[in-house]
Design an enzyme around this catalytic site. Sequence first.
Site, PDB file in Angstrom:
ATOM      1  N   SER A   7       4.635  -1.399   3.079  1.00  0.00           N
ATOM      2  CA  SER A   7       3.890  -2.400   3.838  1.00  0.00           C
ATOM      3  C   SER A   7       4.041  -3.832   3.331  1.00  0.00           C
ATOM      4  O   SER A   7       3.083  -4.612   3.356  1.00  0.00           O
ATOM      5  CB  SER A   7       2.408  -1.995   3.850  1.00  0.00           C
ATOM      6  OG  SER A   7       1.734  -2.737   4.803  1.00  0.00           O
ATOM      7  N   SER A   8       5.256  -4.174   2.925  1.00  0.00           N
ATOM      8  CA  SER A   8       5.473  -5.557   2.497  1.00  0.00           C
ATOM      9  C   SER A   8       5.299  -6.505   3.684  1.00  0.00           C
ATOM     10  O   SER A   8       4.842  -7.636   3.523  1.00  0.00           O
ATOM     11  CB  SER A   8       6.859  -5.723   1.884  1.00  0.00           C
ATOM     12  OG  SER A   8       7.850  -5.446   2.831  1.00  0.00           O
TER      13      SER A   8
ATOM     14  N   ASP B  91      -2.383  -0.756   7.744  1.00  0.00           N
ATOM     15  CA  ASP B  91      -1.821  -1.591   6.682  1.00  0.00           C
ATOM     16  C   ASP B  91      -2.655  -2.838   6.437  1.00  0.00           C
ATOM     17  O   ASP B  91      -2.953  -3.193   5.290  1.00  0.00           O
ATOM     18  CB  ASP B  91      -0.384  -1.989   7.035  1.00  0.00           C
ATOM     19  CG  ASP B  91       0.499  -0.773   7.283  1.00  0.00           C
ATOM     20  OD1 ASP B  91       0.073   0.333   6.913  1.00  0.00           O
ATOM     21  OD2 ASP B  91       1.594  -0.944   7.832  1.00  0.00           O
TER      22      ASP B  91
ATOM     23  N   ASP C 294      -2.519   6.521  12.859  1.00  0.00           N
ATOM     24  CA  ASP C 294      -3.472   5.395  12.982  1.00  0.00           C
ATOM     25  C   ASP C 294      -3.374   4.741  14.354  1.00  0.00           C
ATOM     26  O   ASP C 294      -4.386   4.328  14.923  1.00  0.00           O
ATOM     27  CB  ASP C 294      -3.284   4.360  11.849  1.00  0.00           C
ATOM     28  CG  ASP C 294      -1.924   3.670  11.858  1.00  0.00           C
ATOM     29  OD1 ASP C 294      -0.973   4.210  12.458  1.00  0.00           O
ATOM     30  OD2 ASP C 294      -1.816   2.578  11.248  1.00  0.00           O
TER      31      ASP C 294
ATOM     32  N   LYS D 161      11.048  -2.811   9.722  1.00  0.00           N
ATOM     33  CA  LYS D 161      10.057  -2.710  10.781  1.00  0.00           C
ATOM     34  C   LYS D 161      10.461  -3.543  11.992  1.00  0.00           C
ATOM     35  O   LYS D 161      10.129  -3.237  13.115  1.00  0.00           O
ATOM     36  CB  LYS D 161       8.732  -3.231  10.240  1.00  0.00           C
ATOM     37  CG  LYS D 161       7.538  -2.450  10.695  1.00  0.00           C
ATOM     38  CD  LYS D 161       6.313  -3.186  10.232  1.00  0.00           C
ATOM     39  CE  LYS D 161       5.149  -2.239  10.078  1.00  0.00           C
ATOM     40  NZ  LYS D 161       3.977  -2.942   9.617  1.00  0.00           N
TER      41      LYS D 161
ATOM     42  N   HIS E  51       1.582   8.175  10.939  1.00  0.00           N
ATOM     43  CA  HIS E  51       1.830   8.171  12.382  1.00  0.00           C
ATOM     44  C   HIS E  51       0.631   8.696  13.162  1.00  0.00           C
ATOM     45  O   HIS E  51       0.799   9.393  14.166  1.00  0.00           O
ATOM     46  CB  HIS E  51       3.093   8.978  12.723  1.00  0.00           C
ATOM     47  CG  HIS E  51       4.355   8.230  12.397  1.00  0.00           C
ATOM     48  ND1 HIS E  51       4.965   7.381  13.290  1.00  0.00           N
ATOM     49  CD2 HIS E  51       5.086   8.175  11.259  1.00  0.00           C
ATOM     50  CE1 HIS E  51       6.049   6.861  12.722  1.00  0.00           C
ATOM     51  NE2 HIS E  51       6.132   7.311  11.479  1.00  0.00           N
TER      52      HIS E  51
ATOM     53  N   GLY F 150       8.648   1.002   3.189  1.00  0.00           N
ATOM     54  CA  GLY F 150       7.496   1.789   3.629  1.00  0.00           C
ATOM     55  C   GLY F 150       6.243   1.524   2.814  1.00  0.00           C
ATOM     56  O   GLY F 150       5.301   2.311   2.832  1.00  0.00           O
TER      57      GLY F 150
ATOM     58  N   ARG G 249       0.830  -1.207   0.000  1.00  0.00           N
ATOM     59  CA  ARG G 249       0.000   0.000   0.000  1.00  0.00           C
ATOM     60  C   ARG G 249       0.858   1.248   0.000  1.00  0.00           C
ATOM     61  O   ARG G 249       2.030   1.224   0.370  1.00  0.00           O
ATOM     62  CB  ARG G 249      -0.935   0.033   1.203  1.00  0.00           C
ATOM     63  CG  ARG G 249      -0.262   0.094   2.573  1.00  0.00           C
ATOM     64  CD  ARG G 249      -0.213   1.481   3.169  1.00  0.00           C
ATOM     65  NE  ARG G 249       0.604   1.507   4.382  1.00  0.00           N
ATOM     66  CZ  ARG G 249       1.892   1.795   4.405  1.00  0.00           C
ATOM     67  NH1 ARG G 249       2.536   2.070   3.294  1.00  0.00           N
ATOM     68  NH2 ARG G 249       2.557   1.809   5.552  1.00  0.00           N
TER      69      ARG G 249
HETATM   70  C1  GLA Z   1       3.700   1.644   9.686  1.00  0.00           C
HETATM   71  C2  GLA Z   1       2.621   1.025  10.561  1.00  0.00           C
HETATM   72  C3  GLA Z   1       1.273   1.681  10.308  1.00  0.00           C
HETATM   73  C4  GLA Z   1       1.381   3.204  10.407  1.00  0.00           C
HETATM   74  C5  GLA Z   1       2.530   3.719   9.560  1.00  0.00           C
HETATM   75  C6  GLA Z   1       2.749   5.203   9.725  1.00  0.00           C
HETATM   76  O1  GLA Z   1       3.467   1.339   8.348  1.00  0.00           O
HETATM   77  O2  GLA Z   1       2.515  -0.352  10.312  1.00  0.00           O
HETATM   78  O3  GLA Z   1       0.316   1.172  11.201  1.00  0.00           O
HETATM   79  O4  GLA Z   1       1.502   3.609  11.742  1.00  0.00           O
HETATM   80  O5  GLA Z   1       3.728   3.050   9.872  1.00  0.00           O
HETATM   81  O6  GLA Z   1       1.632   5.902   9.324  1.00  0.00           O
END
Ligand code: GLA
Length: 397
Positions: A123-124, A169, A32, A213, A30, A121, A23
Amino acid sequence: MREVFADRYGSPEGAYLVQAPGRVNLMGDHIDYNGLSVLPMALQRHVSVLYRERDDTTVRIASTAKVYPTREFKLSRPIKPFKAGDWGNYAKAAAQGLLERFEVGRGFDAVVHSDIPVAAGLSSSSALVVAFALAVLHANDHEEVERLELAELLAEAEHYVGTRGGGMDQAICLAARRHSASRVDFNPLRLTAHPIPPEWNFVIAFSLVRAQKSGAARKTYNARTRESREALAQVTKALGVAEKIDSYPLLVARRRTRDLLKAAESALDETLLRRFRHVLTEAERVRKAEKALAAYDPRGFGRLMKESHESLRDDLDVSCPELDELVDTAARAGATGARLTGAGLGGCVVALCPQERTDKVLERLTKRFYENREFEGALEDQLFVAEPSGGAAVHPV
Ligand code: GLA
């Protein structure tokens, strides 16, 4: 994937393919984890899992990427994690979360392949968790589970890897709509899709700085979640409000942003004040960005992206020189707006480009940024135009 599968486990006859998209977040980073709404969309890039169920509880996973060694574990609680940072922990996170809620007796043999740049960044990692979860559920005939219920469960389950992330995500990965971005609301989780005008292009550019992450970036990320909670507690205390306000959504529903920032100025130290200001102003930008999108107002949207980047850079301290350079280069080349996306500290920027200026932006980014640097893989993996895509799905092969 078929080759690796055949090599390891024999013929993929009777196997299924799960595809879970990455996504890009267009607005609202920062926040959610504070329960505030965000505006992401799913990408045309996926984590794919080719799997065939087994008669016992063993899970075996192999990757098409050689850097990820084969992993094996059993679906029985409690599942002890591999060592910190191990990719197998994303599969274990999904399994452990599902075992707490569902009857699960069948494991699987699986091959994983991803065309989402890793630690960029996009979301893999959540896509990996979602893909494994869908494989576990499908192999165990639990297809009745609601997408949003699953998203909530997996957001919690992913804490297994050590990052106290929010729920954006998993939600967008499971419930995205094609050609649209979605406003994601929390508590309860809800998605509202907004079509992306066909003439708006969102260019994604990887800074080539990886933000794992499960690695070093985790510390800063977890610190931001702590700081924003601390700021909330101190401001509500200083306001001396009679009613109980224990969340950001309640706070912004009851008080105007301007008044809150004023109160925060005397209640918070310099660092917490900046964190607090980011949360409040970013939440407001999500509301405005949604309106700009619905009104087909690219200039308004672009302005908000610029402000958002500044806030993430100056108030939240999650940018880095490479991200700033990409934002700057995109803007100079004619992008309507650009910002870092996701957790920051590396990863990608997203730039809104009118159709007629998209090629120019791509060309400039290539020349100014990528031509002077070394990277693994093709340029198209670092720099591409996002195609707003649908959510995760399971297919027979
Ligand atoms: C990561 C987290 C999400 C969100 C973003 C920042 O991707 O997994 O939940 O907090 O950082 O927006």
